[in-house]
Scaffold this motif. Structure first.
Motif, mmCIF file in Angstrom:
data_model
loop_
_atom_site.group_PDB
_atom_site.id
_atom_site.type_symbol
_atom_site.label_atom_id
_atom_site.label_comp_id
_atom_site.label_asym_id
_atom_site.label_seq_id
_atom_site.Cartn_x
_atom_site.Cartn_y
_atom_site.Cartn_z
ATOM 1 N N GLY A 582 -45.695 -36.131 -12.143
ATOM 2 C CA GLY A 582 -44.835 -36.959 -12.973
ATOM 3 C C GLY A 582 -44.071 -37.987 -12.159
ATOM 4 N N SER A 583 -43.150 -38.660 -12.853
ATOM 5 C CA SER A 583 -42.404 -39.753 -12.224
ATOM 6 C C SER A 583 -40.946 -39.701 -12.650
ATOM 7 N N GLY A 584 -40.124 -40.360 -11.848
ATOM 8 C CA GLY A 584 -38.709 -40.502 -12.170
ATOM 9 C C GLY A 584 -38.244 -41.904 -11.803
ATOM 10 N N PHE A 585 -37.558 -42.567 -12.719
ATOM 11 C CA PHE A 585 -36.990 -43.890 -12.471
ATOM 12 C C PHE A 585 -35.461 -43.771 -12.497
ATOM 13 N N PHE A 586 -34.800 -44.481 -11.551
ATOM 14 C CA PHE A 586 -33.353 -44.358 -11.402
ATOM 15 C C PHE A 586 -32.715 -45.750 -11.392
ATOM 16 N N VAL A 587 -31.626 -45.881 -12.158
ATOM 17 C CA VAL A 587 -30.854 -47.127 -12.202
ATOM 18 C C VAL A 587 -29.401 -46.781 -11.875
ATOM 19 N N ASN A 588 -28.892 -47.349 -10.803
ATOM 20 C CA ASN A 588 -27.522 -47.064 -10.367
ATOM 21 C C ASN A 588 -26.566 -48.102 -10.972
ATOM 22 N N VAL A 589 -25.555 -47.625 -11.720
ATOM 23 C CA VAL A 589 -24.624 -48.501 -12.445
ATOM 24 C C VAL A 589 -23.204 -48.182 -11.984
ATOM 25 N N THR A 590 -22.435 -49.213 -11.675
ATOM 26 C CA THR A 590 -21.067 -49.041 -11.176
ATOM 27 C C THR A 590 -20.153 -48.522 -12.278
ATOM 28 N N LEU A 591 -19.248 -47.590 -11.908
ATOM 29 C CA LEU A 591 -18.279 -47.062 -12.858
ATOM 30 C C LEU A 591 -17.280 -48.143 -13.262
ATOM 31 N N SER A 592 -16.827 -48.083 -14.509
ATOM 32 C CA SER A 592 -15.840 -49.051 -14.998
ATOM 33 C C SER A 592 -14.433 -48.584 -14.648
ATOM 34 N N ASN A 593 -13.495 -49.549 -14.615
ATOM 35 C CA ASN A 593 -12.092 -49.200 -14.400
ATOM 36 C C ASN A 593 -11.402 -48.817 -15.709
ATOM 37 N N GLN A 594 -12.196 -48.675 -16.793
ATOM 38 C CA GLN A 594 -11.683 -48.182 -18.069
ATOM 39 C C GLN A 594 -12.438 -46.909 -18.429
ATOM 40 N N PRO A 595 -12.063 -45.783 -17.787
ATOM 41 C CA PRO A 595 -12.860 -44.556 -17.962
ATOM 42 C C PRO A 595 -12.738 -43.912 -19.340
ATOM 43 N N HIS A 596 -11.797 -44.367 -20.171
ATOM 44 C CA HIS A 596 -11.589 -43.713 -21.473
ATOM 45 C C HIS A 596 -11.850 -44.679 -22.621
ATOM 46 N N LEU A 597 -12.929 -45.443 -22.530
ATOM 47 C CA LEU A 597 -13.288 -46.392 -23.575
ATOM 48 C C LEU A 597 -13.673 -45.632 -24.844
ATOM 49 N N THR A 598 -13.096 -46.060 -25.945
ATOM 50 C CA THR A 598 -13.340 -45.371 -27.219
ATOM 51 C C THR A 598 -14.664 -45.811 -27.817
ATOM 52 N N LEU A 599 -15.423 -44.826 -28.348
ATOM 53 C CA LEU A 599 -16.697 -45.143 -28.994
ATOM 54 C C LEU A 599 -16.451 -45.878 -30.304
ATOM 55 N N PRO A 600 -17.266 -46.892 -30.602
ATOM 56 C CA PRO A 600 -17.120 -47.584 -31.888
ATOM 57 C C PRO A 600 -17.489 -46.656 -33.032
ATOM 58 N N GLY A 601 -16.858 -46.886 -34.176
ATOM 59 C CA GLY A 601 -17.148 -46.047 -35.327
ATOM 60 C C GLY A 601 -18.576 -46.220 -35.806
ATOM 61 N N SER A 602 -19.188 -45.173 -36.237
ATOM 62 C CA SER A 602 -20.589 -45.218 -36.677
ATOM 63 C C SER A 602 -20.643 -45.242 -38.202
#
Length: 739
Positions: A582-602
């Protein structure tokens, strides 16, 4: 009782004699007294008692006398020891080769040896205990043996010496007559006294002078050799403008014979000779040099160039020395100036060629910019012209999906819908890769919760994975990262789509794990794996490992888009693969300085039945006839009254005629005759108030999204998804009901 009879100042023998006489008298009186009353006996007893006291006092006096004699003996011994120590100290300091003197804390002379002040014979008679330090300094300052500097008076020297006396440690050299030198060192004792040492350093000073003279001679020869080695001509003048030094090169440069250079030659003489060898154009510069030499104040360095009659060019530089003398250097810069002239000519030629080349490059750049603009217009046109009929086709197919449609027809409609989705994906991929390559992709990096990305991926690909019998799992992750929401979703979607496409059995896993100050998004599969030799080419356009795959399964652009989007966003991309595992793909993304971002209402789950029988009125403005018909067909199927018009003028006229405001509006952005939907929305809102509205467009640029956000209008991208359209209309109906 007898103290008044005895004089304490008498000697001990005299006191004893008096006591014996008193005793004898008392004894005689006792013997002669015949008083019958016994008075005589009592007197006898008193006399006996007095005798005992006298005996005890005598013993005490004898003991005190012994102690006094012992103390006197010890004092005499201490005096002898002190005199011996003083004599030893005097002998010790006398053996010192230097002059030695000790002053107490009151700055009075205590003692000194015979060598102290030996260089000043007129002070010897004054050097006795009790001499104050101030008086000693005064005597030294006026001594005829002290060689004072010409500009220093005895009083000034004494004042300076007393000031230095305040320091705890002093050391300096004093010059005496007949070229003799004495080093004076002064040290403070622990009780505040002062010790002064005088050392004759005449031999040392003379030796240092000889060494210094030798060094100066050596330095002089070295300077001479250095000057002769220079490629410059150098002349040195003293403060009176008399020649003090020169090198051989100056004669060559000034074409002066050697016999003209003699110590003491006046500057004016050499200047006159120099003037006769230079051109008339240099007269003003020579005059400036003469004025510079004759200045009284500080002279700043001066530099200029002159030309000899034979064409030689000399650079002249003059600078003042600290003693008001000055140095003038002459440098032959003929070759440099010739090179400069040649370089100038070459530069002119190069500038001409560069200008010609620049014009050519500007023409080429202009052509490239026109080509790029054409490509941009093509991309924009493709976004509109290709997606416009595709949107109409999808809406027509969606209209066939109803309870009145037979199962065979619905199956055909589903297949047609899947085919249209494949076409849409291919068009989107082509547009994305075109924008990324052309640098036209507009990125909006914001704080993004991975939950929003992963939930969309789970909802989109779970049915597809289930059709292939794969175990598809997306792990929950609430981390907030910095990225472009649209492109990050596209990156993960392409990786998951690729994993599901090439995995026949097993599972596909999507998740993210902490990686320092970033999170690593991972997509794992149990597919066939990628050979190491092909791990680089899979990120190229139109490269697919499975050559048998149909075009509906992709053109091989998915990973190319992933690679270019990650590069634009600055997200490192990684790959691990083993053939057969099998295979594995990895994407490294920098953490935001807003760690408690609220999820939009669904949105809640919506069914088409909520629109049936609602009597809802929708204004549809679309200049494309087929798309307008398809949307009208679909909306009427949902039991919605549709006011469909071609353009802005027709829409305004219709609303004015019926005098009814619609419940919702669907307005295309790009209308005919240069009109746009945003301007129309502004006009309708101004006439009928705020209405639920969606702007329809294939334009996905950030600029258009910003314009929509400024008007609080949501954008509905083409091709239009029937499910998204149904959700909007349902929410608009609920808003009308609440109002």
């Amino acid at each position: 009782m007898t103290d008044w009879l005895i004089d304490p100042s008498d000697s001990l023998e005299r006191q004893n004699e008096k006591l014996r006489q008193i005793t004898d008298v008392l004894m005689r009186r006792v013997e002669q007294d015949t008083d019958k009353t016994g008075v005589a006996y009592r007197q006898f007893e008193r006399a006996a008692l007095l005798e005992d006291q006298v005996r005890q006092r005598t013993a005490d006096l004898e003991h005190a006398l012994d102690l006094l004699n012992d103390s006197n003996a010890r004092l005499a011994e201490a005096n002898r020891a002190a005199e011996s120590a003083r004599a030893d100290l005097s002998s010790a300091i006398e053996t010192i080769q230097e002059g030695f003197a000790l002053f107490n804390a009151q700055d009075e002379l205590v003692m000194c040896n015979s060598r102290f002040g030996m260089h000043m014979l007129d002070l010897q008679a004054e050097l006795s205990p009790g001499l104050t330090f101030k008086r000693y300094v005064e005597l030294v300052s006026h001594s005829r043996f002290l060689a004072l500097p010409v500009d220093l008076s005895p009083e000034a020297w004494a004042e300076r010496r007393l000031k230095r006396h305040q320091d705890n440690h002093v050391m300096f050299n004093v010059r005496m007559v007949r070229d003799r030198w004495v080093q004076v060192s002064e040290h403070r004792t622990h009780d505040g006294g002062t010790v002064i040492m005088q050392t004759d350093v005449t031999d040392i000073m003379r030796l240092e002078r000889e060494e210094r003279d030798k060094l100066l001679d050596g330095q002089s020869r070295m300077i001479r050799a250095t000057l002769d080695h220079l490629n410059q001509g150098v002349v040195i003048f003293d403060r009176n403008a008399r020649l003090m030094g020169w090198n051989k090169r100056v004669g060559t440069l000034l074409t002066l014979p050697v016999n003209r250079f003699r110590l003491g030659t006046q500057f004016q003489t050499l200047l006159d000779r120099f003037e006769s060898e230079t051109t008339t154009e240099a007269a003003e510069k020579r005059s400036s040099l003469w004025q510079w030499v004759m200045e009284d104040g500080d002279r700043k360095p001066i530099s200029f160039e002159v030309k000899r009659r034979d064409g030689l060019i000399l650079d002249v530089f003059a600078q003042e020395m600290p003693d008001r003398g000055f140095v003038i250097s002459f440098t032959d810069v003929t070759a440099e100036r010739e090179a400069t002239r040649t370089l100038f000519e070459v530069n002119e030629l190069l500038e001409q060629r560069v200008m010609e080349r620049t014009l050519e490059l500007e023409d080429a750049l202009s052509s490239a910019e026109r080509a790029n603009a054409s490509k941009s217009r093509f991309v924009a046109a493709a976004s509109h012209d290709l997606l416009q009929p595709l949107s109409a086709a999808k809406l027509y197919v969606s209209a066939l999906d109803g309870p009145e449609t037979g199962s065979a027809t619905r199956e055909i409609a589903h297949k047609a819908h899947r085919a249209l989705n494949s076409v849409e994906n291919i068009i989107d991929a082509l547009l994305d890769i075109s924008k990324l390559e052309a640098g036209m992709a507009s990125l909006e990096v914001t704080s993004v919760r991975l939950d929003t990305i992963f939930d969309t991926i789970r909802e989109e690909f779970t049915p597809i994975a289930a059709q292939k019998g794969l175990d598809f799992k997306v792990l929950t992750c609430s981390a907030v990262v910095e990225s472009d929401t649209s492109y990050l979703r596209r990156i993960v979607a392409n990786l998951v789509s690729n994993a599901i496409r090439y995995t026949d059995t097993g599972r596909v896993l999507v998740g993210a794990r902490s990686n320092g100050n970033s999170f690593r998004i991972e997509v794992w599969d149990t597919g066939p794996g990628i050979p190491e030799t092909k791990q680089d080419i899979i990120f190229q356009e139109f490269e697919r490992l499975d050559a048998k795959a149909s075009a509906s399964e992709g053109l091989g652009l998915g990973l190319a888009i992933v690679e270019r989007a990650c590069a634009r966003l600055g997200h490192p991309l990684g790959l691990w693969s083993v053939v057969g595992k099998g295979s594995g793909f990895f994407v490294n993304v920098t953490l935001s300085n807003q760690p408690h971002l609220t999820l939009p209402g669904s949105l809640s789950k919506i069914t088409g039945g909520q629109l049936a029988g609602s009597g809802m009125i929708v204004l549809l403005v679309e200049n494309d006839l087929e798309l307008r018909r398809a949307m009208t067909l679909l909306l009427e199927k949902w039991d919605i009254s549709v006011l469909d018009v071609h353009g802005a003028e027709e829409a305004i006229a219709l609303l004015d005629e019926i005098e009814i405001a619609p419940d919702a509006m669907l307005i295309d952005y790009q209308l005919d005759d240069g009109e746009n939907g945003l301007d129309l929305i502004d006009q309708i809102h101004a006439r009928h108030g705020k209405l639920p509205t969606r702007l329809i467009s294939a334009n996905r640029s950030p600029e258009l999204r910003a314009q929509c956000a400024a008007r609080d209008v949501d954008l509905l991208n083409k091709p239009i998804d029937a499910r998204t359209l149904e959700r909007f209309l349902t929410s608009a109906l609920e808003a009308v009901a609440e109002y």
